[in-house]
Enzyme design. Sequence first.
Site, PDB file in Angstrom:
ATOM      1  N   HIS A 150       0.834  -1.195   0.000  1.00 43.91           N
ATOM      2  CA  HIS A 150       0.000   0.000   0.000  1.00 43.91           C
ATOM      3  C   HIS A 150       0.875   1.255   0.000  1.00 43.91           C
ATOM      4  O   HIS A 150       0.941   1.991   0.984  1.00 43.91           O
ATOM      5  CB  HIS A 150      -0.940  -0.011   1.211  1.00 43.91           C
ATOM      6  CG  HIS A 150      -2.098  -0.935   1.041  1.00 43.91           C
ATOM      7  ND1 HIS A 150      -2.784  -1.478   2.102  1.00 43.91           N
ATOM      8  CD2 HIS A 150      -2.694  -1.430  -0.072  1.00 43.91           C
ATOM      9  CE1 HIS A 150      -3.754  -2.260   1.643  1.00 43.91           C
ATOM     10  NE2 HIS A 150      -3.713  -2.241   0.330  1.00 43.91           N
ATOM     11  N   HIS A 239     -10.080  -5.947   3.544  1.00 44.51           N
ATOM     12  CA  HIS A 239      -8.637  -5.804   3.323  1.00 44.51           C
ATOM     13  C   HIS A 239      -8.091  -7.058   2.652  1.00 44.51           C
ATOM     14  O   HIS A 239      -8.464  -8.178   3.003  1.00 44.51           O
ATOM     15  CB  HIS A 239      -7.930  -5.558   4.663  1.00 44.51           C
ATOM     16  CG  HIS A 239      -6.498  -5.162   4.540  1.00 44.51           C
ATOM     17  ND1 HIS A 239      -5.494  -6.061   4.283  1.00 44.51           N
ATOM     18  CD2 HIS A 239      -5.889  -3.953   4.655  1.00 44.51           C
ATOM     19  CE1 HIS A 239      -4.332  -5.431   4.233  1.00 44.51           C
ATOM     20  NE2 HIS A 239      -4.547  -4.147   4.455  1.00 44.51           N
ATOM     21  N   GLU A 241      -5.364  -8.720   2.843  1.00 45.88           N
ATOM     22  CA  GLU A 241      -4.759  -9.728   3.713  1.00 45.88           C
ATOM     23  C   GLU A 241      -5.814 -10.542   4.445  1.00 45.88           C
ATOM     24  O   GLU A 241      -5.723 -11.776   4.538  1.00 45.88           O
ATOM     25  CB  GLU A 241      -3.818  -9.067   4.725  1.00 45.88           C
ATOM     26  CG  GLU A 241      -3.154 -10.077   5.653  1.00 45.88           C
ATOM     27  CD  GLU A 241      -2.380  -9.434   6.784  1.00 45.88           C
ATOM     28  OE1 GLU A 241      -2.338 -10.026   7.882  1.00 45.88           O
ATOM     29  OE2 GLU A 241      -1.814  -8.335   6.586  1.00 45.88           O
ATOM     30  N   THR A 310      -2.190  -8.755  10.231  1.00 43.84           N
ATOM     31  CA  THR A 310      -0.917  -8.469  10.900  1.00 43.84           C
ATOM     32  C   THR A 310      -0.667  -6.989  11.146  1.00 43.84           C
ATOM     33  O   THR A 310       0.204  -6.642  11.944  1.00 43.84           O
ATOM     34  CB  THR A 310       0.257  -9.029  10.081  1.00 43.84           C
ATOM     35  OG1 THR A 310       0.237  -8.459   8.761  1.00 43.84           O
ATOM     36  CG2 THR A 310       0.165 -10.546   9.965  1.00 43.84           C
ATOM     37  N   SER A 377      -3.154   2.240   3.672  1.00 42.78           N
ATOM     38  CA  SER A 377      -2.283   1.395   4.490  1.00 42.78           C
ATOM     39  C   SER A 377      -2.843   1.252   5.896  1.00 42.78           C
ATOM     40  O   SER A 377      -2.947   2.231   6.640  1.00 42.78           O
ATOM     41  CB  SER A 377      -0.874   1.998   4.552  1.00 42.78           C
ATOM     42  OG  SER A 377      -0.100   1.376   5.556  1.00 42.78           O
ATOM     43  N   SER A 378      -3.179   0.034   6.269  1.00 44.00           N
ATOM     44  CA  SER A 378      -3.746  -0.214   7.591  1.00 44.00           C
ATOM     45  C   SER A 378      -2.737   0.083   8.692  1.00 44.00           C
ATOM     46  O   SER A 378      -3.059   0.725   9.694  1.00 44.00           O
ATOM     47  CB  SER A 378      -4.222  -1.665   7.689  1.00 44.00           C
ATOM     48  OG  SER A 378      -4.718  -1.951   8.974  1.00 44.00           O
TER      49      SER A 378
END
Length: 464
Positions: A150, A239, A241, A310, A377-378
């Site tokens: 990201h 998301h 992931e 994560t 971006s988390s």
Amino acid sequence: MSITFQLCRIPIRTDLALAEPLSVTGTVTGTLRCRKPFVIRCSGESSSTAADSDFDAKVFRKNLVRSKNYNRKGFGHKEETLQLMDSEYTSDIIKTLKDNGNEYRWGNVTVKLAEAYGFCWGVERAVQIAYEARKQFPEEKIWITNEIIHNPTVNKRLEEMKVENIPIDEGRKQFEIVNKGDVVILPAFGAGVDEMLALSDRNVQIVDTTCPWVSKVWNTVEKHKKGEYTSIIHGKYAHEETIATASFAGTYIIVKNMKEAMYVCDYILGGQLDGSSSTREEFMEKFKNAVSKGFDPDKHLVKAGIANQTTMLKGETEEIGKLVERTMMQKYGVENINEHFQSFNTICDATQERQDAMYKMVEERIDLMLVVGGWNSSNTSHLQEIAEERGIPSYWIDSEQRIGPGNKIAYKLNHGELVEKENWLPEGPITVGVTSGASTPDKVVEDVLIKVFDLKSEEALQVA
């Protein structure tokens, strides 16, 4: 990039299933067979592949890794590609900061750099392998299933290298555009089981850059599945992931934060925790995009295990785990906890280090905080969250282009709201704290700081 996710079908061979025995050389000698057709999961709903009791995702992944058309270690061009990345992404300003104890003064701007920041090893590895793929396959068509990380700077660079995103039409990835002999990169977030199956079926070269920490979470939910535990996944259901992780789980529910976890635990205790939950129908409506196919809260919350995306806040994941454990103890007794709860440490070291450094940074004497990282971006959003909770003026930007002339800035808050502000830099000498997300190159941070120095230089000239 904004994507609308929905359940979508893709025509794929349906004779994939559990593997035949392997040859002594480690290559797959048999075919994978499956009795039922499947659909590619593009939302919180589970795929029919994952729900198929005849299908073993762990066995499939194991055999995919051993196949001749799969690579996750690069192609022998590591030194060359790292040199190229170094020339494109490193920063003299960041080097100066590191050489001076992470603090340095330029004119009337003192910069304090977080102890842990920027590119993590998993991101660097993913980008390096992607660069190697272009070097190894100079003429082949190269696709990628999602943004590799990201960060807009890195993603734009891959586009310049003719690495193309698989197109999406009405929420559906157009895998049929990928031809035999093409190269397909799986991003650092990983890819769902159904996407891997689709690509395997098309006989393409798969280059897997999935972060090993993400793979570790997959192993955790597979253990939950084997023990018939429901995976409670702390993450964001849309998301990339989390979508991939859920595809390896059996029964699952995804909770975004402590509030949603409290709701689930209150339901388990029949409203005796905080009274936030209600009926089964309301429960299913609330989590309709965040549960596996056929999920029944009355049946599937008897045994639970914890896993996470994560990049979520470490402390919140830990608190959710403790909450679920206490809930199961209250419901079934302390002596029976192992029959109803499993916990595994799936918190990424790099995420934890950056969050710990941020908690330390906000205790410093600083006038404002710059958080640099992709707006989708988390992990960067949680760095911004830490600063906001401390009450420090903090500006989350994805590039220097968000800083305009006349002391203006466009930035995001941790929950995603876009804010535009004038006169954001105070007059006179200032101390600026700086950190960056795990997908952010040092060069992007340097470009941001140069913009700040330029604005303060203009101010000094006006005063003079």
